[in-house]
Scaffold this motif. Structure first.
Motif, PDB file in Angstrom:
ATOM      1  N   THR A  43       0.844  -1.192   0.000  1.00  0.00           N
ATOM      2  CA  THR A  43       0.000   0.000   0.000  1.00  0.00           C
ATOM      3  C   THR A  43       0.880   1.244   0.000  1.00  0.00           C
ATOM      4  OG1 THR A  43      -1.682  -1.165   1.278  1.00  0.00           O
ATOM      5  CG2 THR A  43      -1.843   1.222   1.216  1.00  0.00           C
ATOM      6  N   ASN A  59      -5.403   0.661  -3.782  1.00  0.00           N
ATOM      7  CA  ASN A  59      -6.328  -0.464  -3.603  1.00  0.00           C
ATOM      8  C   ASN A  59      -5.621  -1.765  -3.919  1.00  0.00           C
ATOM      9  OD1 ASN A  59      -8.565   1.065  -2.915  1.00  0.00           O
ATOM     10  ND2 ASN A  59      -9.918  -0.056  -4.297  1.00  0.00           N
ATOM     11  N   GLU A  61      -6.466  -5.407  -4.317  1.00  0.00           N
ATOM     12  CA  GLU A  61      -7.575  -6.350  -4.422  1.00  0.00           C
ATOM     13  C   GLU A  61      -7.052  -7.717  -4.838  1.00  0.00           C
ATOM     14  OE1 GLU A  61     -10.738  -4.671  -6.746  1.00  0.00           O
ATOM     15  OE2 GLU A  61     -10.395  -2.656  -5.955  1.00  0.00           O
ATOM     16  N   SER A 245     -11.563   7.769  -3.967  1.00  0.00           N
ATOM     17  CA  SER A 245     -12.117   6.530  -3.418  1.00  0.00           C
ATOM     18  C   SER A 245     -13.300   6.023  -4.235  1.00  0.00           C
ATOM     19  CB  SER A 245     -12.549   6.758  -1.963  1.00  0.00           C
ATOM     20  OG  SER A 245     -11.447   7.105  -1.162  1.00  0.00           O
ATOM     21  N   LEU A 248     -12.033   4.466  -7.282  1.00  0.00           N
ATOM     22  CA  LEU A 248     -11.426   3.170  -6.965  1.00  0.00           C
ATOM     23  C   LEU A 248     -12.476   2.141  -6.559  1.00  0.00           C
ATOM     24  CD1 LEU A 248      -8.333   4.432  -4.945  1.00  0.00           C
ATOM     25  CD2 LEU A 248      -8.235   3.107  -7.073  1.00  0.00           C
ATOM     26  N   ARG A 250     -14.416   2.090  -3.945  1.00  0.00           N
ATOM     27  CA  ARG A 250     -14.529   1.780  -2.525  1.00  0.00           C
ATOM     28  C   ARG A 250     -15.949   2.078  -2.059  1.00  0.00           C
ATOM     29  NH1 ARG A 250      -9.003   4.431   0.111  1.00  0.00           N
ATOM     30  NH2 ARG A 250      -7.527   2.972  -0.838  1.00  0.00           N
ATOM     31  N   PRO A 251     -16.458   1.325  -1.105  1.00  0.00           N
ATOM     32  CA  PRO A 251     -17.836   1.554  -0.641  1.00  0.00           C
ATOM     33  C   PRO A 251     -17.982   2.944  -0.022  1.00  0.00           C
ATOM     34  CG  PRO A 251     -16.996  -0.561   0.138  1.00  0.00           C
ATOM     35  CD  PRO A 251     -15.835   0.172  -0.444  1.00  0.00           C
ATOM     36  N   PRO A 258     -15.539   7.809   2.038  1.00  0.00           N
ATOM     37  CA  PRO A 258     -15.197   6.426   2.394  1.00  0.00           C
ATOM     38  C   PRO A 258     -15.105   6.268   3.901  1.00  0.00           C
ATOM     39  CG  PRO A 258     -13.252   7.599   1.630  1.00  0.00           C
ATOM     40  CD  PRO A 258     -14.420   8.514   1.385  1.00  0.00           C
ATOM     41  N   ASP A 260     -12.784   5.344   5.793  1.00  0.00           N
ATOM     42  CA  ASP A 260     -11.518   5.673   6.448  1.00  0.00           C
ATOM     43  C   ASP A 260     -11.171   7.152   6.351  1.00  0.00           C
ATOM     44  OD1 ASP A 260     -11.017   5.747   3.735  1.00  0.00           O
ATOM     45  OD2 ASP A 260      -9.037   4.810   3.880  1.00  0.00           O
TER      46      ASP A 260
END
Length: 444
Positions: A43, A59, A61, A245, A248, A250-251, A258, A260
């Motif tokens: 990361t 990300n 994955e 985000s 990307l 992200r939820p 996001p 975070d």
């Protein structure tokens, strides 16, 4: 590392397919690349595309890596090769950065040539632990009388500045240029570094800019120096991070941010610290700015940052528009409407409050030394301004400061050397106030 130089295949995200707008005549994507086949990447590790664009792996994955590009990426195509750089995102640091204007990649943008640097720091460094810190005990003098007298800031502290647009915020290129010019004219640029990514910069660079500033500040902090860093502003950084985000995939959470986003700011602001004696007692003081809408501090980002910081300075739009600057809300005007029904003593107290408010007004780029602040506050708190009209207060104070500097130089000498408001200092000040008041009333 084994992964360094590992060739893989890059595919731009579907939503990032290059298009050519008719009006602009240039190709733009969304700044996101999906990379397949890049194993063991870390990361925030740097990756390099074959056409030399640099990206950051965000990300990780199971079947691909989401990379944000640190550039326009116009030449990146599906099937391009990419390799992991084997190092976490970092920037060069050195004394030579003082007095310069740079971007989020620590590249100079002031037209004054390259900056020599032989040392690097991680853009995202861990915050100092408890053992590495010392209690905050030294004041950071802002030379703003409203701040230093009522909301003192300590070296190593995190103090939030919060308010609506125009009371504290400015990200336009013209605003940045104006700030730099102001610093240069007053000799402040020689000990200042400006990290600038304006509103039309890629979201990746807007997201990185505060971390770049923090890395540079840490360089000086760990060399037993005192630094302060102003983040203007974390609202825009959060919006840039939200944009990245969402691209990307992200939820999204509250207000589409996001999950975070809280960690985004906490890991940045926790790097502010007062170093322990063993580490030289250097410090980094953080002054983050957060923009509110119509004075609402209960929105998602403001409440997040409020919970991280040690204290807050709230700037009021109404006071700003009324000419009270800095627009820190210290008034008790709500009682003034009952003035006719109040006791004489209360009316006198409100009248003094109005004069105290006048002495807290301070023009831009007109800092006051600690000695001048002591002189100003003493004059107001002890009722010497009560006999003056409101419109006379500022004029009298300006003339008083000049009179003391010229005729009572020992006042500043004793106060600055002893750091104490002694009886001798008070006697000198009383004498100066009375002498100047007589001269002032004769002039009026």
């Amino acid at each position: 590392m084994a992964r360094v130089g590992q060739d893989t295949v890059a595919r731009q995200a579907v939503e990032g397919i290059a298009r050519q707008p008719e009006a602009e005549g240039e190709i733009r994507g969304d700044g996101i690349a999906r990379i397949h086949g890049l194993d063991e990447v870390m990361t925030i590790e740097l990756v390099e595309f074959e056409e030399r664009t640099i990206g950051i792996a965000l990300n990780l994955e199971s079947n691909n890596v989401g990379v944000v590009l640190m550039g326009d990426g116009l030449m990146i195509q599906e099937g391009s090769s990419v390799k992991a750089a084997g190092r976490i995102a970092q920037i060069p640091v050195s004394e030579a950065y003082l007095g310069r204007v740079i971007n989020a990649l620590a590249k100079p943008i002031d037209g004054r040539g390259e900056i020599s640097a032989y040392e690097f720091r991680l853009i995202e460094s861990p915050a100092p632990g408890i053992i590495s810190r010392r209690f905050v005990y030294e004041p950071l003098q802002t030379r703003l009388i409203a701040n230093d007298s009522m909301i003192p800031i300590g070296r190593g502290q995190r103090e939030l500045i919060i308010g609506d647009r125009q009371t504290a915020i400015g990200q336009k290129a013209s605003s940045v240029a104006q700030v730099v010019t102001n610093f240069q004219e007053r000799g402040a640029m020689e000990y200042t570094i400006v990290v600038a990514e304006i509103a039309d910069s890629p979201a990746t660079l807007q997201y990185l800019a505060p971390y770049t500033g923090a890395a540079l500040a840490e360089y000086f902090m760990y060399r037993e120096r005192h630094t302060s860093i102003i983040y203007d502003d974390l609202s825009k950084q959060a919006q840039a991070y939200r944009q990245m985000s969402l691209l990307l995939l992200r939820p999204p959470g509250c207000e589409a941010y996001p999950g975070d986003v809280f960690y985004l700011h906490s890991r940045l602001l926790e790097r502010a610290a007062k170093s322990s004696s063993r580490l030289g007692e250097g410090s980094m003081t953080a002054l983050p700015i957060v923009e509110t809408q119509s004075g609402v501090v209960s929105a998602y980002i403001p409440t997040n940052v409020i919970s991280i910081t040690n204290g807050q300075i709230f700037l009021s739009t109404d006071l700003f528009n009324a000419g009270i600057r800095p627009a820190i809300n210290v008034e008790l005007e709500a009682f003034a409407q009952f003035a006719s029904d109040l006791l004489k003593a209360t009316q006198n107290q409100l009248a003094r409050g109005q004069r105290l408010l006048e002495l807290l007004k301070q023009p831009q780029s007109a800092p006051l030394t600690v000695e001048e602040q002591v002189m100003t506050i003493y004059t107001g708190m002890n009722g010497y301004l009560d006999s003056l009209e409101l419109k006379q207060v500022r004029k009298y104070l300006v003339e008083l400061l000049t009179y003391v500097k010229t005729n009572k130089p020992e006042f500043q000498e004793i106060l600055s050397s002893t750091k104490a408001f002694t009886e001798e200092v008070e006697a000198l000040l009383k004498e100066a106030i009375q002498e100047q008041m007589e001269r002032f009333l004769l002039q009026e």
